[in-house]
Motif scaffolding. Sequence first.
Motif, PDB file in Angstrom:
ATOM      1  N   GLN A   7      23.170  -6.355  -0.833  1.00 40.12           N
ATOM      2  CA  GLN A   7      23.247  -7.420   0.156  1.00 40.12           C
ATOM      3  C   GLN A   7      23.738  -8.742  -0.437  1.00 40.12           C
ATOM      4  O   GLN A   7      24.014  -9.683   0.285  1.00 40.12           O
ATOM      5  CB  GLN A   7      21.866  -7.610   0.800  1.00 40.12           C
ATOM      6  N   SER A 378      33.761 -15.647  11.765  1.00 40.20           N
ATOM      7  CA  SER A 378      33.222 -14.338  12.119  1.00 40.20           C
ATOM      8  C   SER A 378      34.120 -13.214  11.604  1.00 40.20           C
ATOM      9  O   SER A 378      33.633 -12.159  11.194  1.00 40.20           O
ATOM     10  CB  SER A 378      33.042 -14.222  13.637  1.00 40.20           C
ATOM     11  N   GLU A 381      33.520 -12.911   7.808  1.00 41.46           N
ATOM     12  CA  GLU A 381      32.199 -12.327   7.558  1.00 41.46           C
ATOM     13  C   GLU A 381      32.285 -10.808   7.709  1.00 41.46           C
ATOM     14  O   GLU A 381      31.636 -10.058   6.965  1.00 41.46           O
ATOM     15  CB  GLU A 381      31.172 -12.923   8.518  1.00 41.46           C
ATOM     16  N   GLY A 382      33.101 -10.356   8.666  1.00 43.28           N
ATOM     17  CA  GLY A 382      33.329  -8.922   8.829  1.00 43.28           C
ATOM     18  C   GLY A 382      34.039  -8.310   7.630  1.00 43.28           C
ATOM     19  O   GLY A 382      33.770  -7.167   7.257  1.00 43.28           O
ATOM     20  N   TYR A 384      33.702  -9.315   4.560  1.00 45.02           N
ATOM     21  CA  TYR A 384      32.673  -9.177   3.525  1.00 45.02           C
ATOM     22  C   TYR A 384      31.742  -7.998   3.802  1.00 45.02           C
ATOM     23  O   TYR A 384      31.243  -7.351   2.872  1.00 45.02           O
ATOM     24  CB  TYR A 384      31.899 -10.491   3.346  1.00 45.02           C
ATOM     25  N   ASP A 385      31.524  -7.699   5.071  1.00 44.88           N
ATOM     26  CA  ASP A 385      30.772  -6.480   5.404  1.00 44.88           C
ATOM     27  C   ASP A 385      31.528  -5.243   4.910  1.00 44.88           C
ATOM     28  O   ASP A 385      30.920  -4.277   4.425  1.00 44.88           O
ATOM     29  CB  ASP A 385      30.557  -6.387   6.915  1.00 44.88           C
ATOM     30  N   ALA A 386      32.858  -5.272   5.037  1.00 45.79           N
ATOM     31  CA  ALA A 386      33.676  -4.157   4.555  1.00 45.79           C
ATOM     32  C   ALA A 386      33.604  -4.052   3.031  1.00 45.79           C
ATOM     33  O   ALA A 386      33.575  -2.942   2.479  1.00 45.79           O
ATOM     34  CB  ALA A 386      35.123  -4.327   5.011  1.00 45.79           C
ATOM     35  N   TYR A 387      33.581  -5.197   2.343  1.00 49.91           N
ATOM     36  CA  TYR A 387      33.426  -5.174   0.887  1.00 49.91           C
ATOM     37  C   TYR A 387      32.112  -4.479   0.506  1.00 49.91           C
ATOM     38  O   TYR A 387      32.071  -3.625  -0.388  1.00 49.91           O
ATOM     39  CB  TYR A 387      33.416  -6.596   0.325  1.00 49.91           C
ATOM     40  N   ARG A 388      31.032  -4.859   1.195  1.00 48.70           N
ATOM     41  CA  ARG A 388      29.723  -4.263   0.890  1.00 48.70           C
ATOM     42  C   ARG A 388      29.712  -2.768   1.198  1.00 48.70           C
ATOM     43  O   ARG A 388      29.104  -1.980   0.474  1.00 48.70           O
ATOM     44  CB  ARG A 388      28.626  -4.981   1.681  1.00 48.70           C
ATOM     45  N   GLU A 389      30.423  -2.379   2.273  1.00 49.44           N
ATOM     46  CA  GLU A 389      30.498  -0.963   2.618  1.00 49.44           C
ATOM     47  C   GLU A 389      31.228  -0.168   1.538  1.00 49.44           C
ATOM     48  O   GLU A 389      30.837   0.956   1.204  1.00 49.44           O
ATOM     49  CB  GLU A 389      31.202  -0.795   3.971  1.00 49.44           C
ATOM     50  N   ARG A 392      28.822   0.356  -1.216  1.00 47.88           N
ATOM     51  CA  ARG A 392      27.821   1.358  -0.840  1.00 47.88           C
ATOM     52  C   ARG A 392      28.382   2.767  -0.960  1.00 47.88           C
ATOM     53  O   ARG A 392      27.724   3.677  -1.491  1.00 47.88           O
ATOM     54  CB  ARG A 392      27.348   1.104   0.597  1.00 47.88           C
TER      55      ARG A 392
END
Length: 410
Positions: A7, A378, A381-382, A384-389, A392
């Motif tokens: 996170q 926004s 931020e999406g 960065y969600d893809a980076y975290r995915e 993962r």
Amino acid sequence: MDLDQLQSVPRVAFFPDSFVEINGAAMTCRRLADFARSRNYPYLVIYACRKTERKQEGSAIYQSLKRSSLSFPLDEELAYDPLFQRHTKRVLKQILEFKPDVIHITGVNDVSIIGAYLAWKLQIPLVGSWHTNVHEFAAQRLSNLFRFLPENISKKVSGFAEQKILDGAVLYYKMPKVVLAPNQELVDLLGKGTERSAFLMGRGVDPEKFSPTHRTVSDDTIRLGFVGRLRAEKNVRKLIEIEDGLIAEGVSNYEFLIVGEGSEHEYLERRMKKAVFTGFLEGEELSEAYANMDIFLFPSETDAFGNVAQEAAASGVVPIVSDKGGPKYLIEHDVTGFIAKNISDFTDYASMLINDPARLGRMRKAARDSAMSRSWESIFEGVYDAYRESIRIAEARKIAAINGNGGHSN
């Protein structure tokens, strides 16, 4: 990797193929780097430029790399350097010092090739974003080049090339663990073709830079606008047909306001009856030009997103766009603009608005309201969600590989 690590803010090495050029993809890439810097997120940007230099601004590091004299142009300022890989050792040093959690590439070009190679070599999760429909650009240019051939043969040649280039691009995008695309059609295509996680990465708009408040005209002339490169792939010759259609319908209180430069400039200027050509504009002049338009005509069928249509809408201008490509996803038909299936539709919708000032006024307001709801914050931020995915997925594969080799996790 524990949950807190996943996170946390990833350290990202970004390899944009277009960064300093004047186009929508480069603008989006610069804004992404600006977003990271504004949030104090660690961000390393590797890009091609006229000279090799390194600079740091806050949390962002910018490494430009000079292209060689053997570079050849792909589109306007964008080029490809067959000797660009000579920079690999320099970039490797930067990567080892920066220690990114993710590498982000943007296309099939000299810069991204280095990024993809180093992601593979160092086993760093790779994210790929699609910014330009190169296959459709190539098809349009081939079609333009082979105009002397019978239409059915020209279409077969350009169609074959378009499919082969698309197949190659999809194959290239199989390397990333996560892919990003600017419209749902491309998200679905890339997700299915690459069998990778695919996410939407749209584009935002600056509601202060692009605003009706910049309008400086107050006469009775209806201005039909276009902003973009005056090139074959933008279908700009259709503007001539639209004007002819309006004249045939008896419309006379109009003027075309065409912003941009390109190889089709002279052709358009010779054939259009009532058109003002401003050339390339930026800053306040661009904001004013948009705001002085009433209707925005965008006949391009090759744009993956079409940010100019969104900028026009933010400026209180009603967009009419093609039903092919990404811009149609920005429009709510007959509310914030119109989606045209052919040139007759472009003409009919424009004529309808010209002859119905009340409807034009309502739609101008609706277009502005819709555009203001899309923020860059926004969207990034999406990303960065893809980076975290991607992190993962990489961690999950490592665990699966370890378990597959005996179930040990040390």
